[in-house]
Scaffold this active site. Structure first.
Site, PDB file in Angstrom:
ATOM      1  N   THR A 167      89.889   6.810  61.376  1.00 46.88           N
ATOM      2  CA  THR A 167      91.285   6.823  61.800  1.00 46.88           C
ATOM      3  C   THR A 167      91.678   8.088  62.562  1.00 46.88           C
ATOM      4  O   THR A 167      92.265   8.000  63.644  1.00 46.88           O
ATOM      5  CB  THR A 167      92.204   6.631  60.575  1.00 46.88           C
ATOM      6  OG1 THR A 167      92.012   5.310  60.066  1.00 46.88           O
ATOM      7  CG2 THR A 167      93.665   6.824  60.936  1.00 46.88           C
ATOM      8  N   ILE A 218      82.289   1.702  52.376  1.00 51.50           N
ATOM      9  CA  ILE A 218      83.309   0.770  51.892  1.00 51.50           C
ATOM     10  C   ILE A 218      82.864   0.131  50.578  1.00 51.50           C
ATOM     11  O   ILE A 218      83.616   0.073  49.602  1.00 51.50           O
ATOM     12  CB  ILE A 218      83.611  -0.306  52.948  1.00 51.50           C
ATOM     13  CG1 ILE A 218      84.215   0.331  54.201  1.00 51.50           C
ATOM     14  CG2 ILE A 218      84.568  -1.353  52.382  1.00 51.50           C
ATOM     15  CD1 ILE A 218      84.434  -0.653  55.346  1.00 51.50           C
ATOM     16  N   CYS A 228      93.746   0.872  58.791  1.00 49.93           N
ATOM     17  CA  CYS A 228      93.929   2.031  57.918  1.00 49.93           C
ATOM     18  C   CYS A 228      95.105   1.855  56.975  1.00 49.93           C
ATOM     19  O   CYS A 228      94.978   2.029  55.760  1.00 49.93           O
ATOM     20  CB  CYS A 228      94.115   3.290  58.761  1.00 49.93           C
ATOM     21  SG  CYS A 228      94.430   4.767  57.776  1.00 49.93           S
ATOM     22  N   ASP A 239      87.854   1.695  66.748  1.00 48.10           N
ATOM     23  CA  ASP A 239      86.737   0.914  66.214  1.00 48.10           C
ATOM     24  C   ASP A 239      86.178  -0.078  67.214  1.00 48.10           C
ATOM     25  O   ASP A 239      85.002  -0.453  67.136  1.00 48.10           O
ATOM     26  CB  ASP A 239      87.171   0.165  64.954  1.00 48.10           C
ATOM     27  CG  ASP A 239      87.431   1.090  63.776  1.00 48.10           C
ATOM     28  OD1 ASP A 239      87.300   2.321  63.944  1.00 48.10           O
ATOM     29  OD2 ASP A 239      87.767   0.591  62.692  1.00 48.10           O
ATOM     30  N   ARG A 259      95.890  10.094  71.669  1.00 56.25           N
ATOM     31  CA  ARG A 259      96.799  11.117  72.179  1.00 56.25           C
ATOM     32  C   ARG A 259      96.230  11.802  73.414  1.00 56.25           C
ATOM     33  O   ARG A 259      96.954  12.052  74.383  1.00 56.25           O
ATOM     34  CB  ARG A 259      97.084  12.141  71.076  1.00 56.25           C
ATOM     35  CG  ARG A 259      97.978  11.598  69.970  1.00 56.25           C
ATOM     36  CD  ARG A 259      98.095  12.570  68.817  1.00 56.25           C
ATOM     37  NE  ARG A 259      99.017  12.058  67.800  1.00 56.25           N
ATOM     38  CZ  ARG A 259      99.086  12.534  66.560  1.00 56.25           C
ATOM     39  NH1 ARG A 259      98.280  13.531  66.190  1.00 56.25           N
ATOM     40  NH2 ARG A 259      99.947  12.018  65.694  1.00 56.25           N
ATOM     41  N   VAL A 283      84.466  11.739  54.894  1.00 56.21           N
ATOM     42  CA  VAL A 283      84.320  11.774  53.439  1.00 56.21           C
ATOM     43  C   VAL A 283      84.191  10.364  52.891  1.00 56.21           C
ATOM     44  O   VAL A 283      84.575   9.389  53.541  1.00 56.21           O
ATOM     45  CB  VAL A 283      85.511  12.484  52.752  1.00 56.21           C
ATOM     46  CG1 VAL A 283      85.628  13.917  53.215  1.00 56.21           C
ATOM     47  CG2 VAL A 283      86.810  11.723  52.993  1.00 56.21           C
ATOM     48  N   HIS A 297      87.453  32.831  43.195  1.00 53.43           N
ATOM     49  CA  HIS A 297      86.823  32.593  41.888  1.00 53.43           C
ATOM     50  C   HIS A 297      87.880  32.338  40.821  1.00 53.43           C
ATOM     51  O   HIS A 297      88.922  32.988  40.817  1.00 53.43           O
ATOM     52  CB  HIS A 297      85.984  33.811  41.511  1.00 53.43           C
ATOM     53  CG  HIS A 297      85.242  33.653  40.226  1.00 53.43           C
ATOM     54  ND1 HIS A 297      84.103  32.882  40.104  1.00 53.43           N
ATOM     55  CD2 HIS A 297      85.501  34.162  38.990  1.00 53.43           C
ATOM     56  CE1 HIS A 297      83.686  32.922  38.858  1.00 53.43           C
ATOM     57  NE2 HIS A 297      84.510  33.696  38.162  1.00 53.43           N
TER      58      HIS A 297
END
Length: 484
Positions: free
Chosen positions: A341, A207, A60, A333, A349, A374, A473
């Site tokens: 990440t 990627i 990362c 991973d 944790r 995302v 708005h």
């Protein structure tokens, strides 16, 4: 921590010698998950050692999210500068893509310096929490010890009550393709010293899409080779279609239903010729980048202690991150669940909470459902939950209702049609109460928008809950609470 204690800790790191040292917790891998887990364990008083082969922060920080996002910012800014004329700004300046100048070498120096600062911050945070760390390659011996081979070829040996393997992943190369080694991986993309005028990116995943978008935004002649008809095939159809169409509109040359069969290099010019199975050639290429997937980074002698791997050579773990060997754990991973990440950080944790924390954490585990993700494409795309297809497969077509909206964001109101990029939102709902089980968005600021809506979906929000929220708005995000 006193100056004396700090000096003593430095001396310990420098003189961890031939004697075997024992720890409560030993973490192999200084990436996001490993660092988070080691720091949390140390905060509970566990004597902790972190072993990292290269640089703190893992993929990362060094070869992924962080330098990629910095590159994305540059590319996005380059695109937006070209929009200035639509707002009657800088009318006397030629702000076209053809006139764009970008000092890649100087930018790389600044980006790399930023990453180096982050490496140092990681080290200082470990020291602050009382975590010992060493650099070197770790491997298991047949009797369960961990040996570390350092850069000077010295070997140190450690034992621990609990051991975490969080070594991450590495890029896959298509070794069967002649000339494949003329190309570089997504990791090596960040080592390019100069901007290629013409570049070929192979791979339809996030990627490859992100890298192709960066190059295109910065003015390179960008080609993207994909096996199917759309990019981002693991995402909802609306994201696949919109990003693919928008990339083509913005000038990315997408070679659909194509596979690279051979790569040749003209030694006199250094240019590459990329041959595709469609019979088409892409010639005069400056750089070829493979983004065809990643695999677990192993080579740790896991077979010496009996750690089980799956068919993809990923470490098999249960819901509590336990491997097949008692007191050996794995996450991130290298286990291949959700390769993001923040997921590795959260899992790390929680594992340390369970192992070293108070009684209330004894059954804590990571929830891998409804994880927002995302893509920093152009425009951005974001997703959480089930795609429309997945929802229909799970609940049946009659039990799924989908709400769609496609529009041009207000930002583009002053622009000609050719300069506009679409915004598209989709809610996937199920049951009589219309629980939102999927949300998929494409458009400017999608990453920032998704974070808040991710909380709502994680809490089990229904369409009625969305409707009950008063819209802000004028924004694009208001569309998500006014869908009909």
């Amino acid at each position: 921590m006193s100056i004396r204690n700090t000096i003593n800790r430095i001396i310990i790191r420098r003189n961890m010698s031939d004697s075997i040292r024992h720890y409560d917790y030993l973490v192999i891998g200084g990436g996001s998950g490993g660092v988070a887990s080691s720091r949390r364990a140390a905060s509970y008083g566990a004597k902790t050692l972190l072993i990292e082969a290269k640089a703190m922060g893992g993929t990362c920080v060094n070869k992924g999210c962080v330098p990629k996002k910095v590159m994305w910012y540059a590319s996005d800014l380059a695109t937006r500068i070209g929009h200035a004329h639509s707002y009657n700004l800088f009318e006397d300046l030629p702000l076209t893509k053809e006139n764009l100048t970008f000092n890649w070498p100087e930018f790389k120096k600044k980006r790399d310096a930023y990453i180096h600062r982050l490496n140092g911050i990681y080290e200082r945070n470990l020291t602050k929490e009382g975590v010992d760390y060493v650099y070197g390659w770790a491997s298991f011996t047949v009797d369960g010890k961990v040996q570390v081979k350092k850069a000077d070829n010295c070997t140190e040996t450690y034992t621990a009550d609990h051991i975490l393997v969080a070594t991450g992943g590495k890029p896959i190369y298509p070794a069967k393709i002649p000339g494949y080694d003329y190309g570089v991986s997504s990791d090596e993309f960040f080592e390019l010293e100069d901007q290629p005028k013409k570049v070929v990116v192979v791979g339809a995943g996030y990627i490859g899409v992100e890298i192709a978008g960066v190059f295109n935004g910065l003015g390179s002649d960008s080609h993207l080779v994909i096996r199917g008809e759309t990019v981002l095939r693991k995402f909802d159809d609306c994201i696949q279609e919109t990003v693919t169409d928008t990339y083509i509109k913005e000038g990315v040359n997408i070679h659909k239903s194509s596979n690279v069969t051979k790569v040749e290099k003209d030694e006199s010019t250094g240019k590459l010729n990329i041959q595709l199975d469609t019979g088409k050639n892409i010639d005069n290429v400056d750089s070829l980048i493979w983004t065809i997937g990643r695999r677990s980074l192993l080579g740790l002698g896991l077979e010496n202690i009996g750690v089980k791997l799956d068919a993809k050579e990923q470490i098999v773990v249960d819901e509590y991150q336990n491997s097949s060997v008692k007191n050996v754990y794995s996450l991130g991973d290298v286990v291949g669940k959700v390769e993001l990440t923040p997921v590795a950080i959260a899992a790390g944790r929680k594992l340390s909470n369970r192992l070293f924390g108070p009684e209330k954490f004894k059954n804590q585990k990571q929830d891998y459902e409804n994880v927002p993700s995302v893509v920093f494409s152009h425009p951005e795309a974001g997703s959480i939950g089930l795609s429309e297809r997945e929802a229909i497969e799970k609940f049946g077509k009659d039990n799924v209702k989908v709400y769609n909206s496609k529009f041009n964001a207000m930002y583009y109101a002053m622009m000609e049609e050719k300069d506009k990029t679409p915004t598209r939102y989709k809610l996937v709902c199920t049951g009589e109460e219309e629980k939102v089980v999927g949300l998929h968005i494409i458009g400017d600021s999608s990453a920032e928008i998704l974070q808040g809506f991710g909380v709502a979906i994680k809490m089990g929000a229904t369409k009625a809950d969305f409707d009950s929220c008063v819209a802000i708005h004028p924004t694009s995000a208001e569309e998500l609470v006014t869908l009909t």
